[in-house]
Write a protein that holds these residues in place. Structure first.
Motif, PDB file in Angstrom:
ATOM      1  N   UNK A 135       1.418  -1.124   0.099  1.00 42.50           N
ATOM      2  CA  UNK A 135      -0.010   0.255   0.196  1.00 42.50           C
ATOM      3  C   UNK A 135       0.586   1.804   0.084  1.00 42.50           C
ATOM      4  N   UNK A 136       0.806   2.196  -0.566  1.00 45.28           N
ATOM      5  CA  UNK A 136       1.128   3.232  -1.080  1.00 45.28           C
ATOM      6  C   UNK A 136       0.663   4.530  -1.287  1.00 45.28           C
ATOM      7  N   UNK A 137       0.773   5.355  -0.574  1.00 47.55           N
ATOM      8  CA  UNK A 137      -0.274   6.713   0.058  1.00 47.55           C
ATOM      9  C   UNK A 137       0.213   8.084   0.247  1.00 47.55           C
ATOM     10  N   UNK A 138       1.871   8.294  -0.246  1.00 50.28           N
ATOM     11  CA  UNK A 138       2.111   9.147   0.474  1.00 50.28           C
ATOM     12  C   UNK A 138       3.085   9.288   1.510  1.00 50.28           C
ATOM     13  N   UNK A 139       4.445   9.549   1.303  1.00 50.53           N
ATOM     14  CA  UNK A 139       5.084   9.232   2.869  1.00 50.53           C
ATOM     15  C   UNK A 139       5.498   7.345   2.687  1.00 50.53           C
ATOM     16  N   UNK A 140       5.738   7.401   3.828  1.00 46.44           N
ATOM     17  CA  UNK A 140       5.964   5.963   3.951  1.00 46.44           C
ATOM     18  C   UNK A 140       4.756   4.739   4.099  1.00 46.44           C
ATOM     19  N   UNK A 141       4.630   4.103   2.984  1.00 52.17           N
ATOM     20  CA  UNK A 141       3.374   2.672   2.887  1.00 52.17           C
ATOM     21  C   UNK A 141       4.003   1.706   3.677  1.00 52.17           C
ATOM     22  N   UNK A 142       3.069   0.030   3.340  1.00 51.68           N
ATOM     23  CA  UNK A 142       2.535  -1.074   3.768  1.00 51.68           C
ATOM     24  C   UNK A 142       3.708  -2.043   3.563  1.00 51.68           C
ATOM     25  N   UNK A 143       4.506  -2.239   3.154  1.00 50.21           N
ATOM     26  CA  UNK A 143       4.916  -3.269   2.526  1.00 50.21           C
ATOM     27  C   UNK A 143       4.898  -5.185   3.462  1.00 50.21           C
ATOM     28  N   UNK A 144       4.609  -6.161   3.014  1.00 56.34           N
ATOM     29  CA  UNK A 144       5.091  -7.590   3.698  1.00 56.34           C
ATOM     30  C   UNK A 144       4.508  -8.643   2.757  1.00 56.34           C
ATOM     31  N   UNK A 145       5.312  -9.429   2.516  1.00 52.90           N
ATOM     32  CA  UNK A 145       4.995 -10.567   2.039  1.00 52.90           C
ATOM     33  C   UNK A 145       5.431 -11.598   2.563  1.00 52.90           C
ATOM     34  N   UNK A 146       4.746 -12.657   2.457  1.00 50.57           N
ATOM     35  CA  UNK A 146       4.583 -13.973   3.298  1.00 50.57           C
ATOM     36  C   UNK A 146       4.476 -15.151   2.533  1.00 50.57           C
ATOM     37  N   UNK A 147       5.649 -16.179   2.469  1.00 52.24           N
ATOM     38  CA  UNK A 147       5.733 -17.338   1.297  1.00 52.24           C
ATOM     39  C   UNK A 147       4.358 -18.601   2.518  1.00 52.24           C
ATOM     40  N   UNK A 148       3.529 -19.051   2.556  1.00 51.19           N
ATOM     41  CA  UNK A 148       3.416 -20.288   3.505  1.00 51.19           C
ATOM     42  C   UNK A 148       2.874 -21.315   3.443  1.00 51.19           C
ATOM     43  N   UNK A 149       2.358 -22.247   4.269  1.00 50.52           N
ATOM     44  CA  UNK A 149       2.069 -23.360   3.911  1.00 50.52           C
ATOM     45  C   UNK A 149       0.684 -23.018   4.709  1.00 50.52           C
ATOM     46  N   UNK A 150      -0.416 -23.974   4.474  1.00 50.96           N
ATOM     47  CA  UNK A 150      -1.796 -24.266   5.221  1.00 50.96           C
ATOM     48  C   UNK A 150      -1.860 -25.242   5.454  1.00 50.96           C
ATOM     49  N   UNK A 151      -2.075 -26.328   6.373  1.00 57.38           N
ATOM     50  CA  UNK A 151      -2.409 -27.556   5.862  1.00 57.38           C
ATOM     51  C   UNK A 151      -3.067 -27.886   7.158  1.00 57.38           C
ATOM     52  N   UNK A 152      -4.147 -29.603   7.020  1.00 57.93           N
ATOM     53  CA  UNK A 152      -4.740 -29.839   8.053  1.00 57.93           C
ATOM     54  C   UNK A 152      -4.275 -30.131   9.212  1.00 57.93           C
ATOM     55  N   UNK A 153      -4.706 -29.509  10.978  1.00 57.38           N
ATOM     56  CA  UNK A 153      -3.821 -29.818  11.722  1.00 57.38           C
ATOM     57  C   UNK A 153      -4.089 -31.234  12.526  1.00 57.38           C
ATOM     58  N   UNK A 154      -3.252 -31.144  14.124  1.00 53.64           N
ATOM     59  CA  UNK A 154      -4.035 -32.417  14.462  1.00 53.64           C
ATOM     60  C   UNK A 154      -4.965 -32.137  15.248  1.00 53.64           C
ATOM     61  N   UNK A 155      -6.578 -32.865  15.307  1.00 46.61           N
ATOM     62  CA  UNK A 155      -7.730 -32.762  16.753  1.00 46.61           C
ATOM     63  C   UNK A 155      -6.566 -31.897  17.994  1.00 46.61           C
ATOM     64  N   UNK A 156      -7.774 -31.377  17.839  1.00 48.53           N
ATOM     65  CA  UNK A 156      -7.973 -30.427  19.774  1.00 48.53           C
ATOM     66  C   UNK A 156      -6.339 -29.889  19.199  1.00 48.53           C
ATOM     67  N   UNK A 157      -6.214 -29.325  18.471  1.00 48.97           N
ATOM     68  CA  UNK A 157      -4.837 -28.327  18.550  1.00 48.97           C
ATOM     69  C   UNK A 157      -5.471 -27.106  18.157  1.00 48.97           C
ATOM     70  N   UNK A 158      -6.212 -26.601  17.522  1.00 49.23           N
ATOM     71  CA  UNK A 158      -6.585 -25.491  17.106  1.00 49.23           C
ATOM     72  C   UNK A 158      -5.540 -24.840  16.476  1.00 49.23           C
TER      73      UNK A 158
END
Length: 697
Positions: free
Chosen positions: A495-518
């Motif tokens: 996000x660029x809006x004059x002055x300092x902007x916002x930047x964050x890039x993430x690479x990730x894996x989402x997978x099913x977890x074990x039961x009752x681990x949240x």
């Protein structure tokens, strides 16, 4: 200072209708606490003082009473038997040192007896067994004792034998003294004679006495050796051994009688004195740190040590807010300032009372071993530790189950909103398994609880006690969502809006977890592409999104989120930027991970007469139930099944119709399981309909 060895903090617990409250009434009558015993079925018992309890003939909230028997002080708690109120049993057991497990002479070990017995085992509470209602048709003391062995895996020791069966039941033989206690038919507990053992029972008494002595001497190697060599132990030695075995839960002394007919109760009270532990004899409560992990220290029961007490119940009544407190060590005096370690705030002790169900006696001070109520505590909740200001500590916290059912409510008249808010606030403080929240979209008030009866009673209390009439919606099931496939993905927030902007890039894996681990968050980033200081922000972003799933907006369970790589900007990257990136990643990837709706599955325990078994099983199958077990007893059959909660609404009505009013059931939450596609589609459609209707408003 009182002698703590003469204190007995005991609870009375059992299945619905096994006679707990009647047993409590008889104890109070015998100890001279009340002069006329009230009957549960007349709605007149001392401990069932709520209108709803008197009407339904069941106990809803645990009640505390103090009384004396042969120089010993009893603090007695009568607990509910219905499964929707097990939280009352659980928190009572948490502060008790011993208990009386009451079983029905004909019904035996019933569904809720099992749950309560399991809770008592987990809490390490020593018990004696009292088989009640021996005057009923089909009552059989020895059969019920065998059931406690088979079903509860207990080791009962028969202490008395009944004289006469069913309507001819007239007394008991005390195996230790070989004396018969025989009551007349006046119904007065005091009208009994002590006689020799009836001639036709001599052999049976000797057989069971031998078993009793063998079980007792097993607790003491020296006595065991002497007994093997033919030396008969004294009654004092036998009692000492039984006491030791009871305290360690190696054995459970078993008694019988009829509380309603006042037969056999004195021996049960003597057994409480003789075999149940005093506060100083039980394992001391562990202390924990702020995260709830045990520190290795304990609250040793000692009146001269710094104060350590646990608030185990909040109750609002005509006298104001009452906080029930079990004191583990130290003393509390009127006017003392004490610390609530959960809030870090101090409170002043105004009035203290000793409870007699809904009557009370003012106290100036109390000490270790006492169970009292403090009036007017401001910020104390169930499970909070109260302690000495100079010696802060935390006792092991109580863990309460999550609610599984909810209803939307609204006051009937416009002016009722504020009144309803105040009343519900008080009720939530009293009952930790009862929750309330406001639906963000519709603004509706949602009440959540452990079952239909639980919420039914709450609505009834709001109406009668607080004068709030409610419009009640249909019960709603607490569905959940999860994912079934792994997704590897990338997300950039820029996000660029004059002055300092916002930047964050993430690479990730989402997978099913074990039961009752949240949510399990892990990072395998190397080389500093996403600096370590931003990882907590990413985890926070993902965690905040777990409240709303992609299918129908239900909370999400059991997901593993692994951060594998990413990029940052020396100026524009910030914790906020990465938190927003994590939220975007969740929204983007969850729908790709084959999300699935989960429904709560209940552990259902049904008791039915034998001739209706086919109908009951057929009906459970129609409700998508999985039959797990079937046990035939003398009076009927117990069927255990796992059934989705959504199929169990109104079940009590169907069961009564099928079994001509003789069937009973209990259910408690077991686990979450995947919804079949047709059910899932129906739930999603209902959610869309509801949202569309709310949008029109």
């Amino acid at each position: 200072m009182s002698d703590l060895s003469h204190y007995r903090n005991i609870g009375i617990f059992a299945h619905v209708d096994a006679g707990k409250t009647t047993t409590t009434e008889r104890i109070l009558k015998l100890t001279g606490k009340i002069h006329k015993a009230g009957e549960t079925h007349d709605g007149e018992s001392t401990t069932d003082f709520m209108e709803q309890e008197a009407e339904r003939g069941i106990t809803i909230q645990s009640a505390a009473v103090s009384c004396f028997w042969k120089g010993h002080r009893f603090n007695v708690i009568d607990t509910p038997g219905h499964v929707d109120f097990t939280v009352e049993v659980y928190r009572s057991l948490k502060v008790l040192d011993g208990g009386i497990g009451v079983f029905c002479g004909s019904g035996g070990v019933e569904p809720q007896s099992e749950t309560n017995w399991r809770y008592a085992n987990e809490s390490g509470v020593a018990r004696i067994i009292f088989v009640n209602k021996l005057d009923r048709l089909g009552a059989d003391f020895l059969r019920v004792v065998q059931q406690t062995r088979d079903v509860l895996a207990a080791n009962p020791v028969v202490m008395v034998l009944p004289i006469g069966r069913e309507d001819e039941f007239k007394g008991v033989v005390d195996l230790l003294t070989r004396k018969a206690y025989i009551w007349d038919d006046s119904g007065d507990a005091e009208n009994y004679t002590i006689e020799d053992v009836p001639a036709d029972m001599v052999d049976m008494v000797e057989e069971y006495r031998e078993q009793l002595v063998e079980s007792a001497v097993e607790q003491d190697d020296d006595l065991m050796e002497a007994y093997m060599e033919g030396e008969e132990p004294s009654i004092e030695d036998i009692k000492r051994c039984i006491r030791k075995g009871t305290r360690t839960m190696a054995i459970f002394p078993a008694y019988c009688g009829s509380a309603f007919k006042n037969k056999g109760m004195q021996l049960v009270l003597d057994a409480v004195n003789d075999y149940l532990p005093s506060p100083t004899e039980v394992d001391p409560q562990p202390l924990t740190d702020e995260e709830g992990n045990e520190t290795g220290e304990h609250a040793i029961v000692d009146a001269d040590a710094p104060l350590k007490a646990l608030a185990f119940k909040i109750m609002d009544d005509r006298f104001g807010a009452l906080t029930f407190v079990r004191i583990y060590s130290g003393r509390i005096k009127k006017g003392d300032t004490i610390l609530n370690s959960a809030t870090g705030k101090t409170e002043r002790v105004g009035r203290m009372v000793e409870m007699q169900a809904d009557e009370r006696t003012e106290l100036d001070s109390a000490q270790a071993g006492d169970i009292i109520a403090i009036i007017g505590m401001k910020n104390v909740q169930t499970g909070h530790t109260l302690c000495d200001v100079k010696h802060p500590c935390t006792l092991e916290a109580m863990v309460f189950p999550e609610p599984v059912i909810s209803i939307a409510v609204a006051p009937k008249d416009k002016g009722g909103s504020e009144k309803m808010g105040v009343a519900i606030g008080k009720m939530v403080a009293e009952d930790p398994s009862f929750r309330v929240e406001t639906d963000e979209d519709s603004g509706e008030t949602i009440l959540k609880g452990m079952g239909e009866l639980h919420l039914d009673i709450k609505v009834d209390i709001l109406k009668r006690t607080y004068g709030v009439e409610l419009i009640v919606g249909e019960p709603q099931v607490a569905y959940r969502e999860t994912i079934t496939a792994q997704v590897e993905d990338s997300y950039t927030h820029k996000k660029q809006s004059g002055g300092s902007g916002q930047y964050g890039k993430i690479d990730y894996i989402i997978r099913p977890g074990e039961a009752n681990t949240g949510l399990v968050f892990k990072s395998s980033v190397v080389g500093g592409n996403v600096p370590k200081e931003f990882w907590p922000a990413i985890e926070k972003g993902v965690a905040s999104m777990m409240k709303t799933g992609p299918i129908a907006g239900f909370p999400v369970l059991d997901i593993e989120f692994e951060l594998t790589d990413g990029a940052y900007h020396a100026v524009d990257s910030s914790a906020i930027a990465f938190e927003i990136a994590a939220k975007g990643a969740f929204r983007q990837s969850l729908p790709k991970a084959q999300p699935q709706l989960l429904e709560p599955i209940m552990k259902v325990d049904v008791f039915t007469p034998e001739d209706h078994v086919g109908d009951v099983i057929g009906d459970l199958n129609r409700r998508r139930g999985m039959i797990k077990d079937q046990n035939a007893g003398v009076t009927g059959v117990r069927i255990k099944a796992d059934v989705p909660l959504s199929e169990m609404f109104g079940y009590i009505g169907s069961l009564r119709t099928m079994t001509s009013g003789r069937g009973q059931f209990s259910m408690e939450f077991s686990h979450y399981a995947a919804c079949p596609a047709n059910v899932s589609e129906k739930v999603v459609a209902q959610v869309k309909e509801r949202k569309a209707a709310e949008a029109k408003k």
